[in-house]
Design a protein around this motif. Structure first.
Motif: not given
Length: 288
Positions: A23-25, A27-28, A30, A32, A271, A273, A275, A279
């Motif tokens: 995942w971006p940056d 991160k572990k 995500a 939502h 950790d 994200w 989002t 995304e």
């Protein structure tokens, strides 16, 4: 000629055999928020807290319970989402556009992600011919696009319902993913080209949890426990934590603070994200 047995629109893929997801940056997990923004047809049986009056007309008890979400609960939920910087993935009945335009305006102002969630949750998405379904999906899509300024890219049927043709017809309309298949901790491709499944939950789902007698503290503990387990799992590959909310359930006064505490907890995790489903599918597709 033999009859072909229907199959789900995906292949079996054990999670331990897949390529890692990043995942971006770094991160572990995500995370939502699947925010169900729904409209129910008056004098038609729908989601009910007390089945004893569900067939009556009018059914003041159940209709009023559902209607609390659009009149009060959604605004309480919005305050908490705003406070913690969370943009929800909104599962939108297209009839909300006319019934509750103030909710649409609030979401546009906040740049919410909009998914199509059928026309109304008083009608399941089933029993349609291919021509009927193509027309219905096009009408739903255009209604949401006109009202929000964006064509929805994701779909979740009312009651998580589809026909065998739904993913294919959605692809024709420019959709890229569905949330109806609640059986994974990661996105994955469907057998329909350029269509994906993104995780949604019927377990970490306020409507099902609280109607079974669980409490606000139970909900908070489930969010924490889910995140901790998925974080441990993510040592090998990124995971997704979906949290399903309905404003007429989580927006009740005695439950709201536990949602707020859950969002505060998630927002504090380095950790995590926080989002949207759009995304998530974009990040996943970029790695294929």
């Amino acid at each position: 000629m033999t009859n072909q047995t229907p199959a789900p629109p995906y292949d079996y893929s054990p999670i331990v055999d897949r390529d890692p997801i990043v995942w971006p940056d770094g991160k572990k997990v995500a995370v939502h928020i699947g925010l169900n923004v729904e409209h129910f047809v008056f004098d038609r049986p729908s989601t009910s807290i007390w089945p004893g009056t569900a067939e009556l007309t009018p059914d003041a008890l159940n209709h009023g319970w559902r209607d609390y979400g659009s009149r009060v609960g959604i605004w309480r939920t919005i305050e908490s989402l705003d406070r913690h910087g969370v943009r929800p993935s909104v599962l939108l009945n297209s009839s909300v556009v006319d019934a509750y335009p103030q909710i649409i305006a609030a979401g546009v102002d906040r740049d919410w992600t909009w998914l199509a969630h059928g026309r109304t949750n008083s009608e399941l998405h089933t029993g349609l011919s291919i021509d009927e379904e193509r027309r219905v999906l096009a009408e739903i899509t255009e209604t949401i696009r006109t009202a929000t300024g964006r064509s929805p890219r994701g779909w979740m049927g009312p009651g998580l319902t589809e026909t065998h043709r739904t993913p294919e017809l959605l692809a024709e309309l420019g959709y890229s993913y569905v949330l109806d298949w609640t059986h994974d901790d990661q996105p994955f491709p469907l057998t329909v080209p350029d269509m994906f499944s993104v995780p949604y939950s019927v377990e970490l789902n306020d409507l099902l949890l609280f109607c079974k007698g669980l409490t606000g503290p139970d909900f908070l503990q489930m969010v924490v426990d889910s995140y901790e387990q998925l974080l441990a799992d993510s040592a090998t590959s990124g995971r997704v934590l979906p949290i399903a909310l309905h404003p007429f359930v989580i927006g009740q006064p005695f439950r709201h603070k536990y949602l707020d505490q859950a969002l505060a907890y998630l927002a504090a995790q380095p950790d995590a994200w926080l989002t949207t489903t759009d995304e998530i599918v974009d990040a996943y597709r970029a790695q294929l």
